[in-house]
Every structure is written in C-alpha cells, then in structure tokens.
Design an enzyme around this catalytic site. Sequence first.
Site, mmCIF file in Angstrom:
data_model
loop_
_atom_site.group_PDB
_atom_site.id
_atom_site.type_symbol
_atom_site.label_atom_id
_atom_site.label_comp_id
_atom_site.label_asym_id
_atom_site.label_seq_id
_atom_site.Cartn_x
_atom_site.Cartn_y
_atom_site.Cartn_z
ATOM 1 N N THR A 80 0.875 -1.189 0.000
ATOM 2 C CA THR A 80 0.000 0.000 0.000
ATOM 3 C C THR A 80 0.900 1.223 0.000
ATOM 4 O O THR A 80 2.132 1.096 0.105
ATOM 5 C CB THR A 80 -0.893 0.043 1.258
ATOM 6 O OG1 THR A 80 -0.074 0.394 2.397
ATOM 7 C CG2 THR A 80 -1.574 -1.291 1.528
ATOM 8 N N ASP A 81 0.310 2.426 -0.100
ATOM 9 C CA ASP A 81 1.126 3.648 -0.096
ATOM 10 C C ASP A 81 1.919 3.780 1.202
ATOM 11 O O ASP A 81 3.071 4.187 1.211
ATOM 12 C CB ASP A 81 0.231 4.878 -0.296
ATOM 13 C CG ASP A 81 -0.339 4.912 -1.715
ATOM 14 O OD1 ASP A 81 0.264 4.253 -2.594
ATOM 15 O OD2 ASP A 81 -1.377 5.557 -1.923
ATOM 16 N N CYS A 82 1.286 3.408 2.327
ATOM 17 C CA CYS A 82 1.987 3.566 3.610
ATOM 18 C C CYS A 82 2.717 2.295 4.056
ATOM 19 O O CYS A 82 3.558 2.344 4.946
ATOM 20 C CB CYS A 82 1.031 4.073 4.680
ATOM 21 S SG CYS A 82 -0.509 3.161 4.776
ATOM 22 N N TYR A 83 2.396 1.173 3.446
ATOM 23 C CA TYR A 83 3.100 -0.085 3.725
ATOM 24 C C TYR A 83 3.540 -0.687 2.393
ATOM 25 O O TYR A 83 2.921 -1.616 1.880
ATOM 26 C CB TYR A 83 2.181 -1.066 4.472
ATOM 27 C CG TYR A 83 1.903 -0.680 5.902
ATOM 28 C CD1 TYR A 83 2.677 -1.201 6.943
ATOM 29 C CD2 TYR A 83 0.872 0.199 6.228
ATOM 30 C CE1 TYR A 83 2.443 -0.840 8.262
ATOM 31 C CE2 TYR A 83 0.628 0.562 7.541
ATOM 32 C CZ TYR A 83 1.409 0.041 8.550
ATOM 33 O OH TYR A 83 1.177 0.387 9.851
#
Lengths: 136, 402
Positions: free
Chosen positions: B138-141
């Site tokens: 994901t964008d943050c992970y």
Amino acid sequence: MDVSRRIVLHFPPNITGQPVVYRLVKDFGLTFNLLKASVSPGEEGLMVMELSGKQENYDKGIQYLTETGVEIQSLSQDVVRDESRCTHCGACIAICPTLAFSLEPKTRNVLFDHNKCVVCGLCVKACPPRAMISHF
Amino acid sequence: MAKTIAEINEKIRKGKAVVVTAEEVIDIAKEKGVSRAAEEIDVVTTGTFGPMCGSGAFLNIGHSRPRIKLGGGKVYLNDVPVYAGMAAVDIFLGATAIPDDDPRNKFYPGDFNYGGGHVIEELVAGKDIRLTATAFGTDCYPRKKLETLINIKDINEAILFNLRNAYQNYNVAVNLSDKVIYTYMGVLKPNLGNAHYSTAGQLSPLLNDPYYKTIGVGTKIFLGGGVGYVAWNGTQHNPAALRGDNGVPRRGAGTLAVIGDLKQMKPEWLVGTSMLGYGCTLTVGIGVPIPILSEEVLRYTTVSDAGILAPIVDYSEAYSQMKPDILGEVSCAELKSGCIKVRGKDVPTGSLSSYPKAMEIAGTLKKWIEKGEFLLTEPVAPLPGVESGITFKPLKERPIGE
C-alpha cells in the site's frame, strides 16, 4: 553355556538371495525365533530375531554373519526413548503388543522395558511428543 | 471459619500459608476431617498436562523498514501458516496449523510431525524461527515480501491465548469397529483393543472446583511454566452437563480460556504434539490454586479418582456421527488401574494426559505460594455456572439457498 540374544540383522542387497538363516541352523546348531523380517531379492533386507544356542556356536554364527556382510545390531539399541521428550502420558502403554511399557505405581511414570521390545515400531508414531525413536 | 483471599494473601506474604496439592488434601481430610482441614489449609493446588488443541499465540513482530502490512497477506512461521487478518504486524499462531505441503492423511495415517504447537515450543525455547510473508503493498506499507529470522526475545509481544483448555472431565475413547482408527485420543485398536482417557482426575483444576466457586475471570494460574490468568470461560463451556451427587460432572463440562506472557514460559510445559492420522497440537501445563474460603470449597477439593466418572464413547461411530450413545461410565480410579471392563471385555487403558507432570505442576505451584512468590487473585467475574442456562449446542445447518 547357552545364550539367547535379540538382534537386528541388516542384509546388503547382494546377499538377500543367500540362505543365511538356514546356515545358522544347519552349520552352527542355533535356533531362531523370527520377530520381524523384510527381505526382498536385490534390496536391503532387515531381520529381527532372537538367536539362541551354545555360546561357542553363537559366537561362530555371529562371525559367519559378519563375514558374509550382514551388519548386526543388538535389539535394545533400536527403539530408544528420548527421555527429554517423554512426558509420561501413557499413550504408548495399551498400543504395545508385547507390553514393553508399564506404569510405575507410585509415581505413575511410564517405564520402558527394552528386553520386551520387539521393535515393531508402533509406539514410534503413536507417541504424541515423538519421544520414541527407531534406529535402523 | 470463612477466610478471604486477602487474608490468605497476607499469610502467603508472611510465608505462613498452608498449601497442599489436590492429591495430598484427600488423605489430610480423611485423617483430620473436612472441618479441621478447612481451618488449617489455605490453598489447594491443582495441575493438568495434556494435549489441548484450543491453544495458540499472538505475536507482534515489530515493523520492518520499509514497512509491510501483513494484515490481509500470507504469513508463515517455519512453513506453518499463521493467521494475519489483523493489524499490520500482529499474527496468530494456532497449535493445529500445519505446513501447506504437509501430506496430511494422503498417506494414511499421516505423521503430522511438525505444526503450530511445535513452532510454539521452539519459540518458547528461544530458537530462531523463519518468518516468510507476502503482502499486497500500500502507499503507507509499500513492501510486498519479507523473509527473516525472528526470536521471542526480540519481538514486541508474544502472548499465549488458549481459547479452550483444562476440560472439566473428558470422554474415554474406544473403538468398536474391526479396523484401527487414528483419533485425537490416540491410536485406537479394533474390537475394544484399548481405551484412552485424558484427564488429571483428582488433580484436575475444574474437577476440584466443580461449581466454579473460586475459579473465575482473572484467576492467576500456572500456565506453561510461567504465570498466566483465566481470561474467560473456554469455548464449549457446558456447566449444565450431567453431574454426580458430589457435584462432579460426569461428562465434558466446564472449560477455561487462559492467557499469559509467552516470554516467561518454558518449553517443558508447552510441548509440540503429533497425533498420528489426526494432526498437530500443543500439550499444555496448567495449574490453578484454589483458595480454601470455606468448608464447602475444601470438601470439593477432596474429590478422589474413585469419585470421578467418565463416559466411554465409541470413536468409530458414536463420536464421529454425533450420536449421544455411550457404552457406560467408568471411574478415574478404574482407568488408572490399567484395565477396564467394556461390554464384558477386559480392555487395557492408556492416558494422553500425564499424571506425573500434573503432580509436578501442582507441586511447583505449591512451592511458589509457600515461598511468597505467587499471590492469589480475586476473580473479577465468575464463570457461567449451572444457573446460567448455558448449554453446548450442535451446529444447526441451514441451506444457503440460491
């Protein structure tokens, strides 16, 4: 002096076709009680037996086996208990066909009598913590 | 003579508490009478050590750099799949999980040499465990793949949380069929060839407090060689089960959900276990202290193997087909004699629960309390009792429809 020992014989593939046990009886006057056997021509064979006779003849018989290329182990070394893994639950007791396991009445620890073991291997897989180990 | 837990704790702190095991209390009460025994004894310790499939551990492994969201991904510990449907780096390792490539019962009976219970044992033993994971990113992970060794001493939390342990009484398993069957009660030989039971009997925690008068949510216990707590009633908790005149259930009844910090537990008391043809599990050591608050509480702890009856169940048919039939009842004392009579036949018995280990647990807990190292806790809520109306329901299957 008469002796009687339980032994495990490992046959290399090249001699499984030879009448080795017959010669133990015929040439050395030994008697045998077969406990387990798995011998097929051209494959490595295994035989577990109780071999009895006069000490002198017994020794000669063992020497003959060794010279023929048969590897010999004493039976008590073949199924052993890893004491660090045994939890003394008792799941082996009623499984063993030769009653090699018993309960010590006071502590209820499970005792294993090597002399009664015929190395059938039933306990090895039935032991929940896998404390019984077979060495073949 | 009623005592409170606070009063008992005061005696424990001063090193003056009188502590006996659930085995010792039987003869003491016989000798001195229940009334005097209840006055003299402050705590009775219990113990049990048997395979308990409802066991597992929550782990928080810490965040990698860059971050990976294991939640919703796939995670394995030593090739054993773990549950990752939670927050980013929290996982749950269940005792019965087995590697995807385990042949299972394809080669019947399967060996099941390694599974979740074994990973828990190795983790507790301080061994490095191989973690492999894939995630979707994901964008943050952003990270999608992780392969690393982990060790219990490095990860943030390791919490043993067993949803159902310490069953109050249990079936005696036999096999009426003409072929060997492989069950969670062990290998059962054909035609009543053997009978397997699994209880610590007179030492078993819930059999010594049959109506849950002292054991409740928050009770501090011996768990896996360390300290744990009763978290809740266990699943399938069935206080309404048939009981004898002594109050002791004659069928599987109460259960405990227990929790504790895995980091202070010991591998000797959390043993990876393999049931031939059935699967993997974890053998768990649990000991519960019973504060002697009254004569009544003491009387319950004097239950002996002769007073504990268990149902004999055919696992080739009645158990598997959910039929209620039993082949009779037998006492723990008879089971421990090594032979019971079923349908007129002498049947040798074997146990899956270790009595020597149960004794060791009750003895260890006794020592901890005597030394003042282990204080008792007041339950914060009771376990559901007979009056709760709770029963153990089968699944009601309903068609899903079009």
